[in-house]
Design a protein around this motif. Sequence first.
Motif, PDB file in Angstrom:
ATOM      1  N   CYS A  94       0.856  -1.183   0.000  1.00 38.17           N
ATOM      2  CA  CYS A  94       0.000   0.000   0.000  1.00 38.17           C
ATOM      3  C   CYS A  94       0.896   1.239   0.000  1.00 38.17           C
ATOM      4  CB  CYS A  94      -0.882  -0.014   1.245  1.00 38.17           C
ATOM      5  SG  CYS A  94      -1.792   1.514   1.546  1.00 38.17           S
ATOM      6  N   ALA A  95       0.512   2.238  -0.760  1.00 39.98           N
ATOM      7  CA  ALA A  95       1.299   3.467  -0.843  1.00 39.98           C
ATOM      8  C   ALA A  95       1.301   4.252   0.468  1.00 39.98           C
ATOM      9  CB  ALA A  95       0.774   4.341  -1.967  1.00 39.98           C
ATOM     10  N   ARG A  96       0.331   4.006   1.334  1.00 42.30           N
ATOM     11  CA  ARG A  96       0.266   4.737   2.611  1.00 42.30           C
ATOM     12  C   ARG A  96       0.846   3.969   3.780  1.00 42.30           C
ATOM     13  NH1 ARG A  96      -5.619   7.697   2.738  1.00 42.30           N
ATOM     14  NH2 ARG A  96      -5.180   9.155   1.062  1.00 42.30           N
ATOM     15  N   CYS A  97       0.364   2.732   3.996  1.00 45.13           N
ATOM     16  CA  CYS A  97       0.734   2.019   5.227  1.00 45.13           C
ATOM     17  C   CYS A  97       1.690   0.852   5.003  1.00 45.13           C
ATOM     18  CB  CYS A  97      -0.525   1.513   5.918  1.00 45.13           C
ATOM     19  SG  CYS A  97      -1.325   0.113   5.082  1.00 45.13           S
ATOM     20  N   GLN A  98       2.008   0.535   3.754  1.00 49.00           N
ATOM     21  CA  GLN A  98       2.870  -0.580   3.386  1.00 49.00           C
ATOM     22  C   GLN A  98       2.252  -1.949   3.636  1.00 49.00           C
ATOM     23  OE1 GLN A  98       5.675   0.109   1.558  1.00 49.00           O
ATOM     24  NE2 GLN A  98       4.746   2.122   1.725  1.00 49.00           N
ATOM     25  N   GLY A  99       0.969  -1.987   4.050  1.00 50.40           N
ATOM     26  CA  GLY A  99       0.246  -3.261   4.124  1.00 50.40           C
ATOM     27  C   GLY A  99       0.050  -3.775   2.708  1.00 50.40           C
ATOM     28  N   LEU A 100      -0.436  -4.994   2.563  1.00 50.95           N
ATOM     29  CA  LEU A 100      -0.591  -5.569   1.234  1.00 50.95           C
ATOM     30  C   LEU A 100      -1.920  -5.165   0.605  1.00 50.95           C
ATOM     31  CD1 LEU A 100       0.871  -9.117   1.851  1.00 50.95           C
ATOM     32  CD2 LEU A 100       2.003  -7.091   0.933  1.00 50.95           C
ATOM     33  N   THR A 101      -1.878  -4.972  -0.719  1.00 55.46           N
ATOM     34  CA  THR A 101      -3.067  -4.622  -1.492  1.00 55.46           C
ATOM     35  C   THR A 101      -2.928  -5.211  -2.888  1.00 55.46           C
ATOM     36  OG1 THR A 101      -4.527  -2.805  -2.138  1.00 55.46           O
ATOM     37  CG2 THR A 101      -2.171  -2.394  -2.334  1.00 55.46           C
ATOM     38  N   CYS A 102      -4.007  -5.188  -3.642  1.00 54.78           N
ATOM     39  CA  CYS A 102      -3.984  -5.601  -5.043  1.00 54.78           C
ATOM     40  C   CYS A 102      -3.396  -4.432  -5.827  1.00 54.78           C
ATOM     41  CB  CYS A 102      -5.399  -5.949  -5.507  1.00 54.78           C
ATOM     42  SG  CYS A 102      -5.429  -6.556  -7.197  1.00 54.78           S
ATOM     43  N   ARG A 103      -2.099  -4.368  -5.873  1.00 52.53           N
ATOM     44  CA  ARG A 103      -1.377  -3.187  -6.353  1.00 52.53           C
ATOM     45  C   ARG A 103      -1.170  -3.155  -7.861  1.00 52.53           C
ATOM     46  NH1 ARG A 103       2.421   0.633  -3.867  1.00 52.53           N
ATOM     47  NH2 ARG A 103       2.769   2.055  -5.578  1.00 52.53           N
ATOM     48  N   TYR A 104      -1.112  -4.308  -8.502  1.00 54.20           N
ATOM     49  CA  TYR A 104      -0.756  -4.372  -9.918  1.00 54.20           C
ATOM     50  C   TYR A 104      -1.838  -5.070 -10.735  1.00 54.20           C
ATOM     51  CZ  TYR A 104       3.616  -3.502  -7.539  1.00 54.20           C
ATOM     52  OH  TYR A 104       4.573  -2.985  -6.725  1.00 54.20           O
ATOM     53  N   GLY A 105      -1.865  -4.775 -12.029  1.00 48.04           N
ATOM     54  CA  GLY A 105      -2.765  -5.455 -12.949  1.00 48.04           C
ATOM     55  C   GLY A 105      -4.174  -4.890 -12.945  1.00 48.04           C
ATOM     56  N   ARG A 106      -5.094  -5.708 -13.404  1.00 48.55           N
ATOM     57  CA  ARG A 106      -6.495  -5.323 -13.507  1.00 48.55           C
ATOM     58  C   ARG A 106      -7.059  -5.006 -12.122  1.00 48.55           C
ATOM     59  NH1 ARG A 106     -11.115  -9.252 -15.865  1.00 48.55           N
ATOM     60  NH2 ARG A 106     -11.996  -7.712 -17.255  1.00 48.55           N
ATOM     61  N   ASN A 107      -7.826  -3.944 -12.036  1.00 52.30           N
ATOM     62  CA  ASN A 107      -8.448  -3.493 -10.780  1.00 52.30           C
ATOM     63  C   ASN A 107      -7.415  -3.126  -9.708  1.00 52.30           C
ATOM     64  OD1 ASN A 107     -11.042  -3.952 -11.858  1.00 52.30           O
ATOM     65  ND2 ASN A 107     -10.904  -6.099 -11.289  1.00 52.30           N
ATOM     66  N   ALA A 108      -6.239  -2.694 -10.127  1.00 54.17           N
ATOM     67  CA  ALA A 108      -5.182  -2.336  -9.179  1.00 54.17           C
ATOM     68  C   ALA A 108      -5.606  -1.151  -8.314  1.00 54.17           C
ATOM     69  CB  ALA A 108      -3.907  -1.995  -9.931  1.00 54.17           C
ATOM     70  N   GLN A 109      -5.180  -1.185  -7.069  1.00 52.45           N
ATOM     71  CA  GLN A 109      -5.437  -0.120  -6.107  1.00 52.45           C
ATOM     72  C   GLN A 109      -4.124   0.165  -5.379  1.00 52.45           C
ATOM     73  OE1 GLN A 109      -8.269   1.562  -5.519  1.00 52.45           O
ATOM     74  NE2 GLN A 109      -9.374   0.421  -7.065  1.00 52.45           N
ATOM     75  N   PRO A 110      -3.519   1.335  -5.568  1.00 53.53           N
ATOM     76  CA  PRO A 110      -2.261   1.627  -4.884  1.00 53.53           C
ATOM     77  C   PRO A 110      -2.427   1.814  -3.382  1.00 53.53           C
ATOM     78  CG  PRO A 110      -2.979   3.528  -6.130  1.00 53.53           C
ATOM     79  CD  PRO A 110      -3.922   2.404  -6.468  1.00 53.53           C
ATOM     80  N   VAL A 111      -3.675   1.985  -2.924  1.00 51.00           N
ATOM     81  CA  VAL A 111      -3.957   2.167  -1.503  1.00 51.00           C
ATOM     82  C   VAL A 111      -4.841   0.998  -1.043  1.00 51.00           C
ATOM     83  CG1 VAL A 111      -4.995   3.716   0.203  1.00 51.00           C
ATOM     84  CG2 VAL A 111      -3.800   4.658  -1.766  1.00 51.00           C
ATOM     85  N   CYS A 112      -4.500   0.396   0.091  1.00 48.49           N
ATOM     86  CA  CYS A 112      -5.222  -0.786   0.576  1.00 48.49           C
ATOM     87  C   CYS A 112      -6.662  -0.445   1.007  1.00 48.49           C
ATOM     88  CB  CYS A 112      -4.460  -1.428   1.727  1.00 48.49           C
ATOM     89  SG  CYS A 112      -4.510  -0.524   3.286  1.00 48.49           S
ATOM     90  N   PRO A 113      -7.506  -1.468   1.146  1.00 48.96           N
ATOM     91  CA  PRO A 113      -8.894  -1.233   1.539  1.00 48.96           C
ATOM     92  C   PRO A 113      -9.034  -0.475   2.871  1.00 48.96           C
ATOM     93  CG  PRO A 113      -8.656  -3.457   0.702  1.00 48.96           C
ATOM     94  CD  PRO A 113      -7.273  -2.875   0.802  1.00 48.96           C
ATOM     95  N   GLN A 114      -8.171  -0.750   3.833  1.00 49.82           N
ATOM     96  CA  GLN A 114      -8.261  -0.047   5.116  1.00 49.82           C
ATOM     97  C   GLN A 114      -7.953   1.437   4.945  1.00 49.82           C
ATOM     98  OE1 GLN A 114      -5.316  -0.764   8.114  1.00 49.82           O
ATOM     99  NE2 GLN A 114      -6.632  -0.007   9.722  1.00 49.82           N
ATOM    100  N   CYS A 115      -6.901   1.780   4.230  1.00 48.38           N
ATOM    101  CA  CYS A 115      -6.554   3.191   4.029  1.00 48.38           C
ATOM    102  C   CYS A 115      -7.622   3.909   3.215  1.00 48.38           C
ATOM    103  CB  CYS A 115      -5.192   3.312   3.357  1.00 48.38           C
ATOM    104  SG  CYS A 115      -3.810   2.893   4.447  1.00 48.38           S
ATOM    105  N   ARG A 116      -8.227   3.218   2.224  1.00 48.68           N
ATOM    106  CA  ARG A 116      -9.323   3.839   1.470  1.00 48.68           C
ATOM    107  C   ARG A 116     -10.499   4.109   2.386  1.00 48.68           C
ATOM    108  NH1 ARG A 116      -7.989  -0.043  -2.312  1.00 48.68           N
ATOM    109  NH2 ARG A 116      -9.900  -1.216  -1.980  1.00 48.68           N
ATOM    110  N   ALA A 117     -10.838   3.164   3.268  1.00 46.95           N
ATOM    111  CA  ALA A 117     -11.960   3.355   4.191  1.00 46.95           C
ATOM    112  C   ALA A 117     -11.681   4.513   5.158  1.00 46.95           C
ATOM    113  CB  ALA A 117     -12.229   2.072   4.973  1.00 46.95           C
ATOM    114  N   VAL A 118     -10.472   4.616   5.660  1.00 50.12           N
ATOM    115  CA  VAL A 118     -10.105   5.711   6.547  1.00 50.12           C
ATOM    116  C   VAL A 118     -10.195   7.029   5.795  1.00 50.12           C
ATOM    117  CG1 VAL A 118      -8.184   6.763   7.820  1.00 50.12           C
ATOM    118  CG2 VAL A 118      -8.670   4.327   8.086  1.00 50.12           C
TER     119      VAL A 118
END
Length: 64
Positions: free
Chosen positions: A31-55
């Motif tokens: 994750c670009a914010r917390c360094q936790g893991l996220t679906c960072r690459y490829g289709r439907n990629a999110q550079p920010v993890c679900p927790q950081c997006r929710a916050v």
Amino acid sequence: MDEAPRRIDPTTDRVSAALVLGCSPEQIGPCARCQGLTCRYGRNAQPVCPQCRAVGVRTGTGPG
């Protein structure tokens, strides 16, 4: 009420993280914010993890 997303620790193996996130292990990255893991690459990629997006939504700081 739905449970808030939780951070996936970076020491978690990629296969387990991929199962939780609904992507392939090759798409897992930090994750670009917390360094936790996220679906960072490829289709439907999110550079920010679900927790950081929710916050970000709750605090008004945006999703990314």
